[in-house]
Design a protein around this motif. Sequence first.
Motif, PDB file in Angstrom:
ATOM      1  N   ILE A 195       0.841  -1.198   0.000  1.00 23.38           N
ATOM      2  CA  ILE A 195       0.000   0.000   0.000  1.00 23.38           C
ATOM      3  C   ILE A 195       0.870   1.239   0.000  1.00 23.38           C
ATOM      4  CG2 ILE A 195      -1.609   1.369   1.377  1.00 23.38           C
ATOM      5  CD1 ILE A 195      -2.806  -1.293   2.318  1.00 23.38           C
ATOM      6  N   LEU A 219      -5.407  -5.078  -9.271  1.00 18.19           N
ATOM      7  CA  LEU A 219      -6.301  -4.928  -8.125  1.00 18.19           C
ATOM      8  C   LEU A 219      -7.015  -6.223  -7.799  1.00 18.19           C
ATOM      9  CD1 LEU A 219      -7.885  -1.467  -8.813  1.00 18.19           C
ATOM     10  CD2 LEU A 219      -6.277  -2.052  -7.055  1.00 18.19           C
ATOM     11  N   GLN A 239      -7.432   0.974   6.268  1.00 14.46           N
ATOM     12  CA  GLN A 239      -7.937   2.164   5.577  1.00 14.46           C
ATOM     13  C   GLN A 239      -7.760   2.080   4.070  1.00 14.46           C
ATOM     14  OE1 GLN A 239      -6.152   5.637   7.196  1.00 14.46           O
ATOM     15  NE2 GLN A 239      -7.788   5.923   8.680  1.00 14.46           N
ATOM     16  N   ASN A 240      -6.600   1.659   3.634  1.00 14.21           N
ATOM     17  CA  ASN A 240      -6.255   1.816   2.217  1.00 14.21           C
ATOM     18  C   ASN A 240      -6.105   0.513   1.474  1.00 14.21           C
ATOM     19  OD1 ASN A 240      -6.113   4.568   2.640  1.00 14.21           O
ATOM     20  ND2 ASN A 240      -3.998   4.441   3.320  1.00 14.21           N
ATOM     21  N   ILE A 241      -6.810  -0.515   1.894  1.00 13.68           N
ATOM     22  CA  ILE A 241      -6.691  -1.794   1.195  1.00 13.68           C
ATOM     23  C   ILE A 241      -7.156  -1.659  -0.255  1.00 13.68           C
ATOM     24  CG2 ILE A 241      -8.968  -2.566   1.928  1.00 13.68           C
ATOM     25  CD1 ILE A 241      -5.911  -4.796   1.630  1.00 13.68           C
ATOM     26  N   ASN A 242      -8.004  -0.631  -0.520  1.00 16.95           N
ATOM     27  CA  ASN A 242      -8.556  -0.507  -1.868  1.00 16.95           C
ATOM     28  C   ASN A 242      -7.500  -0.181  -2.908  1.00 16.95           C
ATOM     29  OD1 ASN A 242      -8.216   1.898  -0.573  1.00 16.95           O
ATOM     30  ND2 ASN A 242      -9.687   2.983  -1.833  1.00 16.95           N
ATOM     31  N   LEU A 243      -6.294   0.253  -2.451  1.00 18.27           N
ATOM     32  CA  LEU A 243      -5.267   0.580  -3.445  1.00 18.27           C
ATOM     33  C   LEU A 243      -4.660  -0.667  -4.081  1.00 18.27           C
ATOM     34  CD1 LEU A 243      -3.424   3.493  -1.691  1.00 18.27           C
ATOM     35  CD2 LEU A 243      -4.955   3.625  -3.615  1.00 18.27           C
ATOM     36  N   LYS A 285      -6.259  -3.941  -3.614  1.00 19.37           N
ATOM     37  CA  LYS A 285      -7.244  -5.006  -3.812  1.00 19.37           C
ATOM     38  C   LYS A 285      -8.618  -4.360  -3.917  1.00 19.37           C
ATOM     39  CE  LYS A 285      -7.762  -9.522  -1.709  1.00 19.37           C
ATOM     40  NZ  LYS A 285      -7.693 -10.223  -0.450  1.00 19.37           N
ATOM     41  N   SER A 286      -9.211  -4.461  -5.088  1.00 11.52           N
ATOM     42  CA  SER A 286     -10.532  -3.842  -5.225  1.00 11.52           C
ATOM     43  C   SER A 286     -11.584  -4.746  -4.594  1.00 11.52           C
ATOM     44  CB  SER A 286     -10.798  -3.602  -6.707  1.00 11.52           C
ATOM     45  OG  SER A 286     -11.987  -4.233  -7.095  1.00 11.52           O
ATOM     46  N   PRO A 287     -12.698  -4.149  -4.083  1.00 12.17           N
ATOM     47  CA  PRO A 287     -13.729  -4.978  -3.474  1.00 12.17           C
ATOM     48  C   PRO A 287     -14.351  -5.962  -4.457  1.00 12.17           C
ATOM     49  CG  PRO A 287     -14.451  -2.705  -3.659  1.00 12.17           C
ATOM     50  CD  PRO A 287     -13.027  -2.716  -4.005  1.00 12.17           C
TER      51      PRO A 287
END
Lengths: 651, 165
Positions: free
Chosen positions: A502, A545, B129-133, B135-137
């Motif tokens: 991250i 992603l 907080q920033n897992i979306n960077l 791994k996308s949901p």
Amino acid sequence: MSLYNFKKITVVPTSKEFIDITLSKTQRKTPTVVHKNYHISRIRSFYNRKVKFTQQNYHDRLSTILTEFPKLEDVHPFYADLMNVLYDKDHYKLALGQINTAKHLIDNVGRDYTRLMKYGDSLYRCKMLKRAALGRMCTIMKRQKQTLEYLEEVRQHMSRLPSIDPNTRTLLISGFPNVGKSSFINKLTRAEVEVQPYAFTTKSLFVGHMDYRYLRWQVIDTPGILDHPLEDRNTIEMLSITALAHLRAAVVYVMDVSEQCGESMESQISLFNNIKPLFLNKPLFIMANKTDIVSKEELSEENRKIFENFENEGISVFWTSTVTGEGIMELRQAACDKLLLDRVEAKMRGKKVTGVLNRLRVATPIQRDEKVRPPCIPEAVLKKRAAMATTANASLSDIGSMTMETDERKKTERELELEMDDEYVLDLQKWWDLKNPDEKHDTLPEVWEGHNISDYIDPGIFKRLEDLEKEEGLREEAGYYEDERESDDEEMKEIRQMAAKIREKKALRLQESHLRRKVKKPKLPGIVANKKKTPGEMVDKLGELGIDLSEQRQAHFRSRSKTRQILGKRKRSMSMDVGESRSRVRSQSRSRNESGVRDVAMQQKARKLEKISQRKMIRFGKAGESDRHIPTERPKHLNTGKRGVGKTQRR
Amino acid sequence: MRVETCSFCSSPVYPGHGMNFVRNDCKVFRFCRGKCHKAFKKKRNPRKVKWTKAYRRSHGKELTNDASLEFEKKRNNPVKYDRETWQKTVHAIRRIEEIKTKRHNHFIMNRLKVGKKVETEADIREVKQNINLIKSPAAGLLQKRQEEELVEVLPEDDQEMENVE
């Protein structure tokens, strides 16, 4: 204090010099230019100024002379008398008085002529008045020629007088000429007074200084006195008489027992009796000098009786010889001690004593028990004293048995060195006083790994080390030093990895945005810019992603332009084959960088030109062709500073 | 011969190195090199200059109150030379240094442990907080759906089996 000012009196110029100096000063320091056509008041003030200036100058110089020469009433009577003897009090006073009158006369002249100047109505008249004034002043000074010469001589002689402090401890040496007074002072002090076989070698007072008992003493050598009444005495003798009369000192009357000075003992005695009144209240000592020629024992009966008389009267006699030096130290000791005692007594009788006594207190320790505490004298000293006593006794009876002493003295290192010559090595460790003497010549280690070993040497170190070891043992047992590092479980490891990723991603994004914002390139229209983004890119990004897009549903992601292109090409080929005109779906649109370009070479040239035209804008960070903003109009580094060489005509 | 300590940075000054400065009140300052000397002349306070031992000790970065540190001290009472004592002392110094370094290292380790905890907490927070960077949901959604379909199919089979039975 008039003591030192004798050397600081300013030089008294001769009358001619005096006049010259003052007049030239007037010429230089006052305005010099005046014309007939000036206003009369201006002319008057001009000449007045000159008269006043000259008068002031004379006045000042004469006043300094008057103040700097000492007044005989103000100085110590010793100096007053001395100056009287040397320069004649009356003559001196007269001279100074004449200078004073001269000063007043000059003042008067100046005053009168400034008054007269009021009546000068032309330049010529004023000039003549000024001339008269200055002339008169100078004549007055010319008349002082003799006085000024006399005063200059007095000044020169005075500055060479020895600086005698009339109030401190002094020893006065008097006697007939040629008895040995100057030799005595040469022996006692560092003064080098002339010693010659003829009488009256010493013609004036000489001062020498010596130290005794941590105090400074003055020793005054006087010229010899002859035996005749006071009125017949010449200047030189008068000097000694003055000194004897005024200085509160210990007097040493020197007599020549060998009668080599040319005077018999009787005449010396008679002189002594004549000047006895001068010795009142002063500690007196007789110095029987030149005993190397005629010793005490060889003296005749009558002479010896004379000295016995002295002893009976209470005056101590010392048998000395300035040549061999015997008896001098004893005489000095006795004279100084006596004088000190006298001075202390005089001070005790005075008024200042009580002030000092109030502040003094002699404290003696109170005896707290019956124990006797005598002074501690080491054994070696006692032994030595005993030895000295026995040898002293021995020497009286048998001179020459001094061998015992030399054996007891230790051999010095220097003697050892001379004996051993080349083999000698300075070994200071041999003097060490150790428990085990064969450890004396050990080489000591000093440093280990940056630590000084001597810092650790301590009588209690081993005990403390034991305690420390015990403590260490306890700590180890208690598990103090065990490593409690919890190793991460799988979950934590994964979390850490993700967190690292991250952070990396964040940093990359930040960098990209910085790059984007840094230089504002001219933006290409949206259609062309977006063409650079391919569906392949998007697939990659989404793959990162975690979204997998390797299936057929991709079909929707193809860009429109591609289909249109294909259509366009098909259309053209079809139309060329068939020759039919078909309605266009959309007008043929080609990208701008391909329209009007014939072949590859032209395309390349077009691209090159495009880049060249963009260069300036990109380099200067311009937003577009019309951006003519200048961030700093006059940069300092280009518009300041001097050239090393050359002109600064253009910047 | 003595190895002094620099009065600015407290490092050892070997003979032949550095400079001494004697002040008017007879206090002697020894410097290991020009850097320390210049800093002293600039009137810098060693307690505020990060790389000196004085700073480290006053800010608790290093072991200060410890029995093992009391052994090395300049004493003003000279002791008469005794070969045995000296020999024993030389051996003792070695042991003392061992213990000193051990304790020192332990101290530093303890100090750094706090940092580890803070790091783990920061990592956890970051990931939350920033897992979306990274791994996308939507990641793995397709697979999930496929699995669900498979799961639906299986119970159907069971039902068929049941019917058969």
